[in-house]
Design a protein around this motif. Sequence first.
Motif, PDB file in Angstrom:
ATOM      1  N   GLU A  50      26.991  42.554  18.801  1.00 25.07           N
ATOM      2  CA  GLU A  50      27.395  42.231  17.435  1.00 25.07           C
ATOM      3  C   GLU A  50      26.470  41.185  16.825  1.00 25.07           C
ATOM      4  O   GLU A  50      26.180  41.223  15.631  1.00 25.07           O
ATOM      5  CB  GLU A  50      28.844  41.737  17.410  1.00 25.07           C
ATOM      6  N   LEU A  51      25.998  40.270  17.654  1.00 23.54           N
ATOM      7  CA  LEU A  51      25.037  39.270  17.172  1.00 23.54           C
ATOM      8  C   LEU A  51      23.717  39.938  16.799  1.00 23.54           C
ATOM      9  O   LEU A  51      23.112  39.591  15.776  1.00 23.54           O
ATOM     10  CB  LEU A  51      24.811  38.206  18.242  1.00 23.54           C
ATOM     11  N   ASN A 130      14.400  30.727  14.181  1.00 29.30           N
ATOM     12  CA  ASN A 130      15.834  30.591  14.451  1.00 29.30           C
ATOM     13  C   ASN A 130      16.127  29.457  15.428  1.00 29.30           C
ATOM     14  O   ASN A 130      17.141  29.492  16.132  1.00 29.30           O
ATOM     15  CB  ASN A 130      16.386  31.906  15.027  1.00 29.30           C
ATOM     16  N   LEU A 131      15.263  28.446  15.469  1.00 27.20           N
ATOM     17  CA  LEU A 131      15.451  27.350  16.414  1.00 27.20           C
ATOM     18  C   LEU A 131      16.760  26.610  16.179  1.00 27.20           C
ATOM     19  O   LEU A 131      17.452  26.239  17.130  1.00 27.20           O
ATOM     20  CB  LEU A 131      14.274  26.373  16.320  1.00 27.20           C
ATOM     21  N   SER A 132      17.132  26.410  14.921  1.00 27.73           N
ATOM     22  CA  SER A 132      18.377  25.696  14.634  1.00 27.73           C
ATOM     23  C   SER A 132      19.584  26.474  15.133  1.00 27.73           C
ATOM     24  O   SER A 132      20.576  25.889  15.574  1.00 27.73           O
ATOM     25  CB  SER A 132      18.507  25.441  13.132  1.00 27.73           C
ATOM     26  N   LEU A 133      19.500  27.792  15.103  1.00 27.84           N
ATOM     27  CA  LEU A 133      20.618  28.627  15.546  1.00 27.84           C
ATOM     28  C   LEU A 133      20.687  28.710  17.063  1.00 27.84           C
ATOM     29  O   LEU A 133      21.755  28.532  17.662  1.00 27.84           O
ATOM     30  CB  LEU A 133      20.483  30.026  14.951  1.00 27.84           C
ATOM     31  N   LEU A 134      19.567  28.955  17.713  1.00 23.52           N
ATOM     32  CA  LEU A 134      19.608  29.149  19.167  1.00 23.52           C
ATOM     33  C   LEU A 134      19.848  27.853  19.920  1.00 23.52           C
ATOM     34  O   LEU A 134      20.231  27.866  21.095  1.00 23.52           O
ATOM     35  CB  LEU A 134      18.332  29.840  19.661  1.00 23.52           C
ATOM     36  N   LYS A 136      22.146  25.751  18.903  1.00 22.90           N
ATOM     37  CA  LYS A 136      23.555  25.439  18.667  1.00 22.90           C
ATOM     38  C   LYS A 136      24.498  26.493  19.254  1.00 22.90           C
ATOM     39  O   LYS A 136      25.625  26.176  19.615  1.00 22.90           O
ATOM     40  CB  LYS A 136      23.816  25.323  17.158  1.00 22.90           C
ATOM     41  N   VAL A 137      24.042  27.720  19.317  1.00 22.83           N
ATOM     42  CA  VAL A 137      24.891  28.828  19.761  1.00 22.83           C
ATOM     43  C   VAL A 137      24.350  29.370  21.070  1.00 22.83           C
ATOM     44  O   VAL A 137      23.157  29.657  21.185  1.00 22.83           O
ATOM     45  CB  VAL A 137      24.933  29.947  18.698  1.00 22.83           C
TER      46      VAL A 137
END
Length: 298
Positions: A50-51, A130-134, A136-137
């Motif tokens: 889904e991601l 996508n550094l900010s996303l990876l 944090k998640v």
Amino acid sequence: MGGQRAQVLDQRENQTAARRPGAEGPPPELVFKRRLRPAQVARELLAARELVRALAERDLRARYKQAVLGFAWAVLTPLALCTIFTLVFQRAVKIDTGDVPYPLFAYVGLIVWQFFSNTMNQGALSLANNLSLLNKVYCPREVFPLATMLVASVDMLIGIGVLGVLFLAFWTAPAATFFWVFPLLLIQLAFTYGVALVLSVAVVYLRDVRHLLPIITQMGVFATPVAYPLSQIPQKLQEIYVAFNPLGAVIEGYRRALLYGQAPDLTLTGIASASALVVLLGGYLVFKKLETGIADVA
């Protein structure tokens, strides 16, 4: 008391010896060992489907946002290149394609190349963007290059629709041997994803790589038999060539299966399969080896 002090001194001496040049290193129980279990990796990727879909949808929206022509750009680029190739290679260089119209011949190669170049360019930047996303998640980080390949697949499907229109325009139809397309597609996907994995971590650790991507794209379209047949390469070098560039055998196989009614060359296809598998497995191992330091480097 004296015994405890002697024990502490012995521990300090052991730690100092471990830091000396030539020392074997820290105790085995302190060494970080990462084991890759294929079943666990597959489960994590399946759980993150889904991601992957959400990332691909976001990238598609961002790419064509406020664009007047929208998804038509997925068609215009290969069509423009096909027109240029037709004017230059068919008329000036006189590429022999037999009974197959040159636009059809060139467009089959362009669909494959556009898929590879889009995945390579966008996949290479997928982690850096996508550094900010990876950070944090929690998720398998290989989903980011995978999402870019999914976006490129949408563009390729649109391009295949245009290929159908070209078949109608030239009053011809795909040959009965079209089923060879499916194993060739697996080779294409494996090689492309392996390259995207390596480039995605390379850009994080070495930012200069992103400046090389346009050069690779411009040189690659001419180094790959997109506008010309694989037979233009000397026969004694073809096996070595497809070992380094499996896309050459893939494009040639597509043309033989769709346009000429022939099976792909099994020797070249076998070499391309082995090479693509090595690139995929090697790229994945490099990716997993380096991904642990992405947050520190970024």
